[in-house]
Design a protein around this motif. Structure first.
Motif, mmCIF file in Angstrom:
data_model
loop_
_atom_site.group_PDB
_atom_site.id
_atom_site.type_symbol
_atom_site.label_atom_id
_atom_site.label_comp_id
_atom_site.label_asym_id
_atom_site.label_seq_id
_atom_site.Cartn_x
_atom_site.Cartn_y
_atom_site.Cartn_z
ATOM 1 N N ALA A 238 0.933 -1.194 -0.085
ATOM 2 C CA ALA A 238 0.157 -0.172 -0.007
ATOM 3 C C ALA A 238 0.899 1.231 0.120
ATOM 4 C CB ALA A 238 -0.818 0.039 1.137
ATOM 5 N N LYS A 239 0.335 2.319 -0.311
ATOM 6 C CA LYS A 239 0.752 3.739 0.074
ATOM 7 C C LYS A 239 0.650 4.044 1.182
ATOM 8 C CE LYS A 239 2.293 4.323 -4.629
ATOM 9 N NZ LYS A 239 3.577 4.158 -4.769
ATOM 10 N N THR A 240 1.708 4.803 1.830
ATOM 11 C CA THR A 240 1.648 5.252 3.228
ATOM 12 C C THR A 240 0.321 6.176 3.246
ATOM 13 O OG1 THR A 240 3.156 7.072 2.540
ATOM 14 C CG2 THR A 240 4.030 4.849 3.697
ATOM 15 N N ALA A 241 -0.082 6.883 2.334
ATOM 16 C CA ALA A 241 -1.046 8.072 2.418
ATOM 17 C C ALA A 241 -2.265 7.257 2.154
ATOM 18 C CB ALA A 241 -0.919 8.838 1.327
ATOM 19 N N ASP A 242 -2.422 6.038 2.045
ATOM 20 C CA ASP A 242 -3.543 5.197 2.124
ATOM 21 C C ASP A 242 -3.924 4.749 3.450
ATOM 22 O OD1 ASP A 242 -3.937 5.676 -0.652
ATOM 23 O OD2 ASP A 242 -2.980 3.872 -1.400
ATOM 24 N N VAL A 243 -3.096 4.622 4.170
ATOM 25 C CA VAL A 243 -3.134 4.083 5.483
ATOM 26 C C VAL A 243 -3.604 5.191 6.613
ATOM 27 C CG1 VAL A 243 -2.321 2.442 7.461
ATOM 28 C CG2 VAL A 243 -1.808 2.284 5.204
ATOM 29 N N PRO A 244 -4.881 5.452 7.040
ATOM 30 C CA PRO A 244 -5.067 6.644 7.890
ATOM 31 C C PRO A 244 -4.541 6.140 9.212
ATOM 32 C CG PRO A 244 -7.060 5.560 6.852
ATOM 33 C CD PRO A 244 -6.092 4.788 6.681
ATOM 34 N N VAL A 245 -4.132 7.447 9.867
ATOM 35 C CA VAL A 245 -3.535 7.445 11.275
ATOM 36 C C VAL A 245 -4.612 7.256 12.070
ATOM 37 C CG1 VAL A 245 -2.553 8.991 13.142
ATOM 38 C CG2 VAL A 245 -1.918 9.436 10.816
ATOM 39 N N GLY A 246 -4.484 6.425 13.192
ATOM 40 C CA GLY A 246 -5.523 5.826 13.998
ATOM 41 C C GLY A 246 -6.581 4.680 13.533
ATOM 42 N N SER A 247 -5.994 4.196 12.383
ATOM 43 C CA SER A 247 -6.799 3.185 11.547
ATOM 44 C C SER A 247 -5.851 2.239 10.926
ATOM 45 C CB SER A 247 -7.892 3.885 10.656
ATOM 46 O OG SER A 247 -8.668 2.950 10.334
ATOM 47 N N GLY A 248 -6.512 1.550 9.829
ATOM 48 C CA GLY A 248 -5.613 0.814 8.792
ATOM 49 C C GLY A 248 -6.416 0.309 7.739
ATOM 50 N N VAL A 249 -5.709 -0.456 7.049
ATOM 51 C CA VAL A 249 -6.250 -1.231 5.865
ATOM 52 C C VAL A 249 -6.040 -2.587 5.763
ATOM 53 C CG1 VAL A 249 -6.149 1.048 4.356
ATOM 54 C CG2 VAL A 249 -4.306 -0.680 4.286
ATOM 55 N N ILE A 250 -6.609 -3.430 4.883
ATOM 56 C CA ILE A 250 -6.645 -4.459 4.899
ATOM 57 C C ILE A 250 -6.115 -5.008 3.282
ATOM 58 C CG2 ILE A 250 -7.515 -7.185 5.219
ATOM 59 C CD1 ILE A 250 -9.579 -5.742 7.177
ATOM 60 N N VAL A 251 -4.987 -5.392 3.012
ATOM 61 C CA VAL A 251 -4.683 -5.739 1.864
ATOM 62 C C VAL A 251 -4.201 -7.185 1.629
ATOM 63 C CG1 VAL A 251 -2.893 -5.377 0.088
ATOM 64 C CG2 VAL A 251 -3.703 -3.573 1.688
ATOM 65 N N ASP A 252 -5.173 -8.194 0.914
ATOM 66 C CA ASP A 252 -4.893 -9.578 0.813
ATOM 67 C C ASP A 252 -5.008 -10.122 2.050
ATOM 68 O OD1 ASP A 252 -4.912 -9.177 -2.074
ATOM 69 O OD2 ASP A 252 -2.715 -8.655 -2.089
ATOM 70 N N GLU A 253 -3.763 -10.651 2.528
ATOM 71 C CA GLU A 253 -3.677 -11.533 3.796
ATOM 72 C C GLU A 253 -3.070 -10.535 4.859
ATOM 73 O OE1 GLU A 253 -4.663 -14.862 3.883
ATOM 74 O OE2 GLU A 253 -5.291 -14.488 1.860
#
Length: 148
Positions: free
Chosen positions: A61-76
């Motif tokens: 992922a791009k760092t800009a796509d991962v919000p501070v105080g949260s996150g993302v799920i990418v594949d596994e």
């Protein structure tokens, strides 16, 4: 004459067994479809768009796509940013029963199967899970988050 109307006992037992099996298979298929739909929905988020870097780049992922105080799920992999500039990686497989976590909401990583919740550092916030999510190594290279 009553015996002519009744189906043989074996037919009733076999039919009931097949009906129960069909119900279980349908339930499993529906559950898998929901998880796959959720995963596909997660894959279409901006974070997933950042994964299409150069072949072999390993960018998740791009760092800009991962919000501070949260996150993302990418594949596994679950990628969180608990505080600005700190990125952590975890397995998307819940430590309770092996289901995949499906979302990150209000600072919690949520497993849809039995309601387990995890903090952004992977530790258990709410059971039934008793152990943290497995850590996955991630690092920042430029503006990308990569495995390893």
């Amino acid at each position: 004459m009553l015996e002519e109307i009744r189906p043989p006992r074996r037919a009733v037992v076999v039919g009931a067994g097949l009906g129960a099996l069909a119900t279980v298979v349908a339930a499993c298929s529906t559950s898998g479809t929901t998880s796959e739909a959720t995963s596909k929905a997660d894959s279409s988020t901006p974070a997933a768009a950042g994964t299409s870097g150069a072949p072999g780049s390993g960018a998740l992922a791009k760092t800009a796509d991962v919000p501070v105080g949260s996150g993302v799920i990418v594949d596994e992999v679950v990628i969180t940013q608990p505080t600005a500039g700190v990125f952590e990686g975890f397995s998307s497989v819940c430590s309770h029963a092996g289901c995949k976590v499906s979302e990150i909401t209000d600072g919690k990583i949520i497993c849809p199967c039995h309601g387990s919740e995890f903090n952004l550092d992977g530790t258990v916030a709410k059971g039934p899970a008793k152990t943290s999510l497995e850590t996955k190594a991630v690092s920042v290279q430029g503006d990308s988050i990569v495995a390893g």
